[in-house]
Design a protein around this motif. Structure first.
Motif, short mmCIF file in Angstrom:
data_model
loop_
_atom_site.label_atom_id
_atom_site.label_comp_id
_atom_site.label_asym_id
_atom_site.label_seq_id
_atom_site.Cartn_x
_atom_site.Cartn_y
_atom_site.Cartn_z
N VAL A 85 0.85 -1.18 0.00
CA VAL A 85 0.00 0.00 0.00
C VAL A 85 0.89 1.24 0.00
N VAL A 86 0.66 2.11 -0.98
CA VAL A 86 1.33 3.41 -1.03
C VAL A 86 0.22 4.43 -1.24
N GLY A 87 -0.08 5.19 -0.19
CA GLY A 87 -1.19 6.14 -0.26
C GLY A 87 -2.49 5.38 -0.41
N LYS A 88 -3.21 5.64 -1.51
CA LYS A 88 -4.48 4.93 -1.78
C LYS A 88 -4.30 3.78 -2.77
N LYS A 89 -3.10 3.66 -3.32
CA LYS A 89 -2.83 2.62 -4.31
C LYS A 89 -2.46 1.31 -3.61
N GLN A 90 -3.10 0.22 -4.02
CA GLN A 90 -2.83 -1.09 -3.47
C GLN A 90 -2.38 -2.03 -4.57
N LYS A 91 -1.31 -2.76 -4.29
CA LYS A 91 -0.75 -3.69 -5.27
C LYS A 91 -0.57 -5.05 -4.60
N PRO A 92 -1.28 -6.08 -5.07
CA PRO A 92 -1.10 -7.42 -4.49
C PRO A 92 0.32 -7.92 -4.74
N LEU A 93 1.00 -8.35 -3.68
CA LEU A 93 2.36 -8.85 -3.82
C LEU A 93 2.43 -10.37 -3.81
N ARG A 94 1.74 -10.98 -2.86
CA ARG A 94 1.89 -12.42 -2.68
C ARG A 94 0.62 -13.01 -2.10
#
Length: 168
Positions: free
Chosen positions: A93-102
């Motif tokens: 999570v960076v700010g409002k951006k979410q990126k699935p990692l694993r």
């Protein structure tokens, strides 16, 4: 037609510790002052050393860019740990951006505990701080032993251990 809706057991967010600069406003002011400092410093270096100003600026901007990337990784990136009834998901999570990692299926988890050196291949970075202070989740993927390191609280560790033992 029956749909299996995942049931979330636990969720928590791992944020980096704010040691020196406690507020984001102060961080931005320091970065802005650092940018102006780089401009002034490049002029001073160019004047006293006889180097072209452009070369001094390129070198100092590269240092500033590296510092900015380090601040991004160390200060602005959070990790969200979501434990479902059948899997563990880690989201950056960076700010409002979410990126699935694993995403790790609980069926493949072999052990949960403090990190120790092993032959298991580490996955992407999903923690803050030293790896030796993390909670490790060992699992198998395509016949290989892998390890996922987390900055998990005691509650998540307990629920993860319970969920993996319930699966077996």
């Amino acid at each position: 037609m029956e749909r299996n809706v995942p049931h979330i057991l636990h969720t928590e967010r791992c944020e980096p510790k704010r040691r020196f600069i406690r507020s984001d406003g102060a961080l931005y002011v320091i970065l802005l002052l650092g940018t102006f400092g780089v401009i002034v410093l490049s002029r001073v270096i160019a004047y006293y050393s006889g180097v072209n100003t452009l070369y001094a600026q390129i070198g100092l901007y590269a240092v500033l860019l590296g510092t900015g990337y380090w601040i991004y990784r160390a200060r602005l990136v959070d990790y969200l740990y979501e434990l479902y009834d059948y899997e563990l998901r880690v989201v950056q999570v960076v700010g409002k951006k979410q990126k699935p990692l694993r995403s790790v299926s609980l069926e493949t988890v072999t052990e949960v505990g403090p990190y120790r050196k092993s032959d298991a291949k580490p996955t992407v970075r999903t923690y803050h701080g030293a790896r030796e202070k993390t909670t490790a989740v060992w699992f198998t993927e395509n016949g290989e032993q892998r390890v996922l390191c987390l900055c998990a609280s005691e509650a998540l560790q307990k629920k993860l251990s319970e969920a993996t033992h319930a699966e077996k």
